[in-house]
Scaffold this motif. Sequence first.
Motif, short mmCIF file in Angstrom:
data_model
loop_
_atom_site.label_atom_id
_atom_site.label_comp_id
_atom_site.label_asym_id
_atom_site.label_seq_id
_atom_site.Cartn_x
_atom_site.Cartn_y
_atom_site.Cartn_z
N ASP A 55 0.83 -1.21 0.00
CA ASP A 55 0.00 0.00 0.00
C ASP A 55 0.87 1.26 0.00
N SER A 56 1.96 1.24 0.74
CA SER A 56 2.82 2.42 0.80
C SER A 56 3.42 2.73 -0.57
N PHE A 57 3.74 1.71 -1.35
CA PHE A 57 4.25 1.94 -2.71
C PHE A 57 3.15 2.44 -3.63
N LYS A 58 1.94 1.91 -3.47
CA LYS A 58 0.83 2.36 -4.31
C LYS A 58 0.50 3.82 -4.07
N THR A 59 0.61 4.27 -2.83
CA THR A 59 0.24 5.65 -2.48
C THR A 59 1.43 6.60 -2.45
N GLY A 60 2.63 6.08 -2.70
CA GLY A 60 3.81 6.93 -2.71
C GLY A 60 4.32 7.32 -1.34
N ARG A 61 3.92 6.59 -0.30
CA ARG A 61 4.36 6.89 1.07
C ARG A 61 5.51 5.99 1.52
N ASN A 62 6.08 5.22 0.60
CA ASN A 62 7.15 4.29 0.96
C ASN A 62 8.39 5.04 1.43
N ILE A 63 9.09 4.42 2.35
CA ILE A 63 10.35 4.95 2.86
C ILE A 63 11.51 4.29 2.11
N ALA A 64 11.43 2.99 1.94
CA ALA A 64 12.48 2.23 1.26
C ALA A 64 12.35 2.38 -0.25
N GLU A 66 12.87 -0.23 -2.27
CA GLU A 66 12.50 -1.55 -2.78
C GLU A 66 11.39 -2.11 -1.90
N LEU A 67 10.47 -2.83 -2.52
CA LEU A 67 9.35 -3.40 -1.77
C LEU A 67 9.82 -4.38 -0.70
N ALA A 68 10.83 -5.19 -1.01
CA ALA A 68 11.33 -6.15 -0.03
C ALA A 68 11.82 -5.45 1.24
N LYS A 69 12.49 -4.33 1.06
CA LYS A 69 12.97 -3.57 2.22
C LYS A 69 11.81 -2.93 2.98
N GLU A 70 10.81 -2.47 2.26
CA GLU A 70 9.64 -1.87 2.90
C GLU A 70 8.89 -2.92 3.73
N ILE A 71 8.81 -4.14 3.23
CA ILE A 71 8.20 -5.23 3.98
C ILE A 71 8.96 -5.44 5.29
N MET A 72 10.27 -5.46 5.20
CA MET A 72 11.09 -5.65 6.39
C MET A 72 10.85 -4.53 7.40
N LEU A 73 10.74 -3.29 6.93
CA LEU A 73 10.48 -2.17 7.84
C LEU A 73 9.15 -2.33 8.56
N TYR A 74 8.11 -2.69 7.83
CA TYR A 74 6.80 -2.86 8.45
C TYR A 74 6.79 -4.07 9.40
N ALA A 75 7.47 -5.13 9.04
CA ALA A 75 7.54 -6.30 9.93
C ALA A 75 8.26 -5.95 11.22
N ALA A 76 9.29 -5.15 11.13
CA ALA A 76 10.07 -4.78 12.32
C ALA A 76 9.30 -3.80 13.20
N ALA A 77 8.45 -2.96 12.60
CA ALA A 77 7.78 -1.91 13.36
C ALA A 77 6.39 -2.30 13.85
N HIS A 78 5.83 -3.38 13.35
CA HIS A 78 4.47 -3.77 13.70
C HIS A 78 4.31 -3.98 15.20
N GLY A 79 3.31 -3.35 15.75
CA GLY A 79 2.99 -3.55 17.16
C GLY A 79 3.80 -2.67 18.10
N ARG A 80 4.59 -1.77 17.54
CA ARG A 80 5.39 -0.89 18.40
C ARG A 80 4.86 0.50 18.39
#
Length: 80
Positions: A55-64, A66-80
Motif C-alpha cells: 500500500d505504501s508503494f501504491k500511495t507513494g508513502r514508501n520509505i524504502a 525496494e518493496l522487499a525492504k519496505e516489507i522488512m520495515l513494516y515487519a520490524a515496526a508492527h505492534g510498536r
Amino acid sequence: MIHILEGTIFIDNSELFLKKIREISKDKNIVIQALDADKLAGREHLMFAIEKAMDSFKTGRNIANELAKEIMLYAAAHGR
C-alpha cells in the motif's frame, strides 16, 4: 499474488545468500524477502507487513526504495 514459504535454513555465507535472492528476484521479476520467523508474531503479522508495504508503494508513502525492504520495515515496526 502472495506466497509465503516456511522452512529452516542454515546460511554459511550471508553475502552469497543475499546475492542469490537478488538474482532470482530480478530474473523472475518477483519480490523475495527472507525473515527470521522467531522475530514474527505469526502469519497475520507477516501479512500485515506485506499489505502495508504494498500500500505504501501504491500511495507513494514508501520509505524504502525496494518493496522487499519496505516489507522488512513494516515487519520490524508492527505492534510498536
